[in-house]
Enzyme design. Structure first.
Site, PDB file in Angstrom:
ATOM      1  NE  ARG A  61      -2.227  -0.973   3.667  1.00  0.00           N
ATOM      2  CZ  ARG A  61      -1.920   0.060   4.434  1.00  0.00           C
ATOM      3  NH1 ARG A  61      -2.277   1.280   4.074  1.00  0.00           N
ATOM      4  NH2 ARG A  61      -1.271  -0.116   5.559  1.00  0.00           N
ATOM      5  CE  LYS A 203      -5.646  -4.410   5.449  1.00  0.00           C
ATOM      6  NZ  LYS A 203      -6.324  -5.092   6.590  1.00  0.00           N
ATOM      7  CG  HIS A 223      -6.411  -4.654  11.434  1.00  0.00           C
ATOM      8  ND1 HIS A 223      -5.101  -4.280  11.614  1.00  0.00           N
ATOM      9  CD2 HIS A 223      -6.416  -5.476  10.360  1.00  0.00           C
ATOM     10  CE1 HIS A 223      -4.345  -4.856  10.693  1.00  0.00           C
ATOM     11  NE2 HIS A 223      -5.129  -5.586   9.929  1.00  0.00           N
ATOM     12  CB  SER A 241       2.997  -6.543  10.338  1.00  0.00           C
ATOM     13  OG  SER A 241       3.839  -7.381   9.608  1.00  0.00           O
ATOM     14  CE  LYS A 245      -4.001  -9.885  11.926  1.00  0.00           C
ATOM     15  NZ  LYS A 245      -4.510  -8.650  11.316  1.00  0.00           N
ATOM     16  CB  THR A 246      -2.066 -15.254  10.323  1.00  0.00           C
ATOM     17  OG1 THR A 246      -2.458 -13.986   9.767  1.00  0.00           O
ATOM     18  CG2 THR A 246      -2.545 -16.372   9.420  1.00  0.00           C
ATOM     19  CG  ASP A 260      -6.718  -8.456   7.913  1.00  0.00           C
ATOM     20  OD1 ASP A 260      -5.875  -8.268   8.815  1.00  0.00           O
ATOM     21  OD2 ASP A 260      -6.864  -7.667   6.969  1.00  0.00           O
ATOM     22  NE  ARG A 325       0.473  -8.924   2.465  1.00  0.00           N
ATOM     23  CZ  ARG A 325      -0.094  -8.731   3.656  1.00  0.00           C
ATOM     24  NH1 ARG A 325      -1.044  -9.546   4.072  1.00  0.00           N
ATOM     25  NH2 ARG A 325       0.294  -7.751   4.420  1.00  0.00           N
TER      26      ARG A 325
END
Length: 535
Positions: A61, A203, A223, A241, A245-246, A260, A325
């Protein structure tokens, strides 16, 4: 086959000045989109069948080039800052004319109707128009797909016009350079120009929902990842990041709701998305089996290289970017909740990678502390091990997602506090970073210990533990946890140099306090009381 163009009403696109013809492809299947990408020479199939593409100049981004149109709707509601950048209304008109003219000049257009929000009460219909089939594949993967019956009378709430190859005359458009993402709440439209990085689409929609849902529906946009257990007990995982989390939200004994973006309504939680957009760098099957197995036909992999002489993806190659990604639909994961919804969470985890090594691996937060740490959104990043840099870089991202919050962080934090008061969820601060010293001297907390902590919290094994109070941050720290060595439970005990621990803890506490100064008198006293105190 794609649904023929005449099965959707082209009236709105024509009204916006777009041409609709036989080369306008509506609701193309994944197979058709992959075939078209290969024919254009813009992608390659991996050995597992995944489509591999390069997004060009932008591999992430570009936050300094995302704008919100400042008009009668947004002037007094958007939290204008260096993230939410204003764009005057007449510049929107100029950019819109360039985008539509560019799209009309393309030999083919791809149109997809889809929606966000798994809870039908909050369904958000989207129509995306773009010139690249693989970008349309991303939309097919990431957003929820209407049934054929629903398509018959589908009405978009918002439009996304993506002109990835367009270079805008930036001086005439009132922007910084030739690319831009522009959100207009008046026109209910997102314009994307000059970037093919698909994450901008995802996003931008998330940002729109984080504006509309709190104001119009009293829904808290979050988020975070979410999963649900056999007893329908839901859990949320907030984290920036590198915090895990994942990884930590994926469990064989719990079903994934989403990885997410979620909403929390009066009825419960729900996923905004229909897919996952996971990082690939360093991906290994034994560590992330679900993601690894999801990279198959229909998945879209961005900015990776192949192992020389093969069609196997080299997940450790970062020559294009470290931000490699993959997008894939949720049903590529076997252990998912259907639909992607759950009751109000019983447990909430704030994940932080503390490179200072002074936060406990687990602590239980009061409601006031939860609000404080939510609005702080702390983690720490390391510049890079290869240069020998040992000074951690502190990151505070409000509500663990500042780049996607058009409203003031206090709005979301107050909403969280209200929901915590109503539902009495347990809130845990989990340090997935260092122990026994800062980065460079201490050690990273082992993943198996963090998994043991999450498991213990989810199964109520910490509810009756004996707790002590951390003297710098006021956190309640359990004195034991199944599967976790006592030596790391209290961070001070893990440090050989006790004086260094004290000085480092004071330093981090001071940075929390300094960051909080930006909120001044805009936050209630109850939030302020949840922070650290320098002795």
């Amino acid at each position: 086959m794609a649904v023929p163009v005449f099965l959707f009403s082209p009236g709105e696109l024509i009204r916006y000045g777009l041409k609709v013809s036989d080369s306008t492809h509506y609701q193309a299947s994944r197979g058709e989109l992959i075939k078209a990408t290969l024919q254009l020479g813009e992608g390659t199939l991996s050995d597992t069948g995944a489509l591999v593409v390069e997004t060009g100049k932008f591999t992430g981004r570009s936050p300094k080039d995302r704008f919100i149109v400042k008009d009668h709707i947004t002037t007094n509601t958007v939290n204008w800052n260096d993230i939410n950048l204003p764009l005057e209304t007449h510049y929107f008109d100029i950019i819109f004319s360039h985008v539509t003219a560019y799209l009309n000049s393309q030999p083919e257009l791809w149109v997809r109707d889809c929606y966000a929000c798994a809870d039908a009460e909050y369904r958000f219909n989207i129509r995306i128009v773009n010139e690249k089939p693989w970008i349309n594949l991303f939309a097919a993967n990431m957003f929820l797909q209407p049934t054929e019956e629903e398509l018959e009378d589908f009405g978009p709430h918002w439009h996304i016009f993506s002109a990835s190859g367009l270079q805008l005359p930036y001086k005439a458009c009132g922007i910084r350079q030739e690319n831009a993402v522009v959100i207009s709440f008046k026109h209910k439209m997102i314009l994307i120009a000059g970037t093919a990085y698909t994450g901008e689409i995802k996003k931008a929609v998330f940002s729109v929902l984080n504006y509309l849902l709190p104001i119009e529906k009293n829904v808290l946009g979050m988020h975070c990842a979410a999963n649900i257990g056999a007893k329908n007990d839901a859990a949320l995982f907030f984290g920036l990041s590198g915090t895990g989390k994942t990884t930590l939200s994926t469990s064989p004994e719990r079903k994934l709701i989403g990885d997410d973006e979620h909403g929390w309504s009066d009825e419960g939680i729900f996923n905004f998305e229909g897919g996952c957009y996971a990082k690939c760098i360093g991906l290994e099957e034994d560590k992330e089996p679900d993601i690894y197995k999801a990279i198959r036909y229909g998945a879209l992999v961005e900015n990776t290289r192949f192992i020389s002489g093969t069609d196997r993806i080299d997940f450790f190659d970062k020559s294009i970017t470290e931000n490699t990604r993959v997008s894939y639909p949720l049903h590529f994961i076997s252990n998912i909740a259907e639909p992607s919804q759950g009751a109000a969470p019983d447990n909430i985890f704030f994940l932080t990678c503390d490179a200072y090594g002074v936060l406990p691996p687990v602590s239980r937060l009061t409601r006031e502390q939860a609000m404080y740490h939510f609005i702080s959104g702390y983690t720490a990043k390391i510049a890079g091990t290869e240069t020998g840099i040992t000074e951690p870089k502190v990151v505070f991202s409000a509500c663990f997602g500042a780049p996607f919050l058009p409203l003031h962080p206090v709005v979301y934090t107050k909403m969280l506090g209200e929901k915590l008061h109503k539902h009495e969820a347990n809130v845990w601060l989990i340090n997935t970073g260092w122990t026994g010293g800062s980065y460079g001297t201490g050690k990273r907390i082992l993943l198996r210990y963090t998994r043991a902590i999450i498991h213990a919290a989810l199964h109520g094994k910490l509810n009756d533990a004996v707790y002590s109070t951390d003297k710098f941050f006021g956190l309640a720290v359990p004195q034991s946890c199944p599967g976790v060595p006592y030596s790391i439970i209290n961070p001070e005990n893990a440090w050989n140099d006790k004086n260094a621990y004290v000085q480092t803890a004071k330093k981090l506490a001071g940075q929390f306090i300094k960051n909080f100064e930006q909120y001044g008198n805009t936050v209630p006293a109850e939030i302020m009381n949840g922070g650290p105190v320098l002795l």
